[in-house]
Design an enzyme around this catalytic site. Structure first.
Site, PDB file in Angstrom:
ATOM      1  N   LYS A 118      -7.555 -12.808  -5.921  1.00  0.00           N
ATOM      2  CA  LYS A 118      -8.627 -13.951  -7.010  1.00  0.00           C
ATOM      3  C   LYS A 118      -9.914 -14.344  -6.024  1.00  0.00           C
ATOM      4  O   LYS A 118      -9.544 -14.027  -4.529  1.00  0.00           O
ATOM      5  CB  LYS A 118      -7.667 -15.299  -7.352  1.00  0.00           C
ATOM      6  CG  LYS A 118      -6.870 -15.857  -6.061  1.00  0.00           C
ATOM      7  CD  LYS A 118      -5.860 -16.314  -6.701  1.00  0.00           C
ATOM      8  CE  LYS A 118      -5.767 -17.172  -5.637  1.00  0.00           C
ATOM      9  NZ  LYS A 118      -6.113 -18.103  -4.492  1.00  0.00           N
ATOM     10  N   GLY A 150      -3.439 -26.444  -3.150  1.00  0.00           N
ATOM     11  CA  GLY A 150      -4.443 -25.819  -2.694  1.00  0.00           C
ATOM     12  C   GLY A 150      -4.657 -24.928  -4.260  1.00  0.00           C
ATOM     13  O   GLY A 150      -4.699 -26.253  -5.480  1.00  0.00           O
ATOM     14  N   CYS A 151      -4.154 -23.844  -3.685  1.00  0.00           N
ATOM     15  CA  CYS A 151      -4.101 -22.994  -5.203  1.00  0.00           C
ATOM     16  C   CYS A 151      -2.843 -23.315  -5.789  1.00  0.00           C
ATOM     17  O   CYS A 151      -2.998 -22.592  -6.917  1.00  0.00           O
ATOM     18  CB  CYS A 151      -3.805 -21.698  -4.134  1.00  0.00           C
ATOM     19  SG  CYS A 151      -5.254 -20.911  -3.422  1.00  0.00           S
ATOM     20  N   ILE A 152      -1.613 -24.020  -5.339  1.00  0.00           N
ATOM     21  CA  ILE A 152      -0.675 -24.278  -6.103  1.00  0.00           C
ATOM     22  C   ILE A 152      -0.977 -25.283  -7.212  1.00  0.00           C
ATOM     23  O   ILE A 152      -1.133 -24.867  -8.488  1.00  0.00           O
ATOM     24  CB  ILE A 152       0.385 -24.351  -4.899  1.00  0.00           C
ATOM     25  CG1 ILE A 152       1.021 -23.406  -4.317  1.00  0.00           C
ATOM     26  CG2 ILE A 152       1.771 -25.220  -5.662  1.00  0.00           C
ATOM     27  CD1 ILE A 152       1.509 -22.365  -5.426  1.00  0.00           C
ATOM     28  N   THR A 155      -3.228 -23.889  -9.481  1.00  0.00           N
ATOM     29  CA  THR A 155      -2.747 -23.037 -10.406  1.00  0.00           C
ATOM     30  C   THR A 155      -2.279 -23.447 -11.429  1.00  0.00           C
ATOM     31  O   THR A 155      -1.886 -23.102 -12.756  1.00  0.00           O
ATOM     32  CB  THR A 155      -2.081 -21.299  -9.744  1.00  0.00           C
ATOM     33  OG1 THR A 155      -2.877 -21.015  -8.912  1.00  0.00           O
ATOM     34  CG2 THR A 155      -1.313 -20.961 -10.957  1.00  0.00           C
TER      35      THR A 155
END
Length: 209
Positions: A118, A150-152, A155
């Site tokens: 990603k 952030g990414c957690i 998502t």
């Protein structure tokens, strides 16, 4: 999670449990060397997160349930990084083909477990994750990895918006600071998914054998 005293999150209106469905998948987000090595600009001590993720992987492998990993990496030109790299210059460490973007050896993928590339925070944005999940008839996404803020979180929001039950074991995700970690777990649990523990997820898998 209990709401802070100065907020207005009525337990009857926010934070209801969605639970695990019939076909959960584990998504291990960005536990790559650049994030797990405290000596890098992007890294921090996430040894506990690695240990809990290792336990989740073992349980999902034993039950032959879908497992996926993500990494984030950019071309030498950084043309694929857009404005993201302007906002977070430390992302320049994430070069395609380097050791920095490889999954940490402690939880390395085995067999046909995929590492999804990603470019931004969400594991859904610009990837084929949705196709994978649809093919495997997944109805629940369990998220582990970094970073919580952030990414957690990104998502988790996209997981909800794609129609998945979203589960975040709080001991299997981490951040560079406790404040953002706790605040984002609170938001996820209130609005986007269930914040539980690794034990909760593993117990559920074995209870349904």
């Amino acid at each position: 999670m209990d709401p802070p005293h100065d907020t207005h999150y009525d337990e009857d209106d926010f934070g209801a449990s969605v639970g695990l469905g019939e076909q959960p998948a584990l998504l291990v987000i960005d536990l790559i060397n650049a994030f797990t090595d405290p000596e890098t600009s992007l890294g921090s001590d996430v040894s506990g997160v690695l240990e809990e993720t290792e336990r989740l992987l073992a349980a999902f492998r034993e039950h032959d349930l879908p497992r996926y990993f993500t990494t984030v990496a950019f071309e030498e030109s950084y043309g694929d990084a857009g404005r993201f790299i302007e906002k977070v210059p430390a992302l320049r460490e994430l070069r395609l083909g380097t050791e920095a973007v490889e999954v940490d050896d402690q939880i390395e993928p085995v067999g046909d477990e995929r590492v999804i590339l990603k470019k931004y925070a969400s594991a859904f944005f610009g990837t084929d994750l949705e196709t994978e999940l649809t093919t495997q008839r997944v109805d629940t996404l369990v998220l582990a990895g970094v970073t919580t803020s952030g990414c957690i979180r990104a998502t988790a929001v996209d997981s909800l918006q794609h129609g998945y039950r979203t589960i975040v074991p709080e001991d299997a995700v981490g951040d560079r600071a406790e404040g953002p970690h706790r605040a984002n777990l609170f938001d996820i649990d209130a609005k986007y998914g269930d914040v539980v523990t690794t034990d909760d997820v593993i117990d559920h898998l074995y209870e349904n054998d």
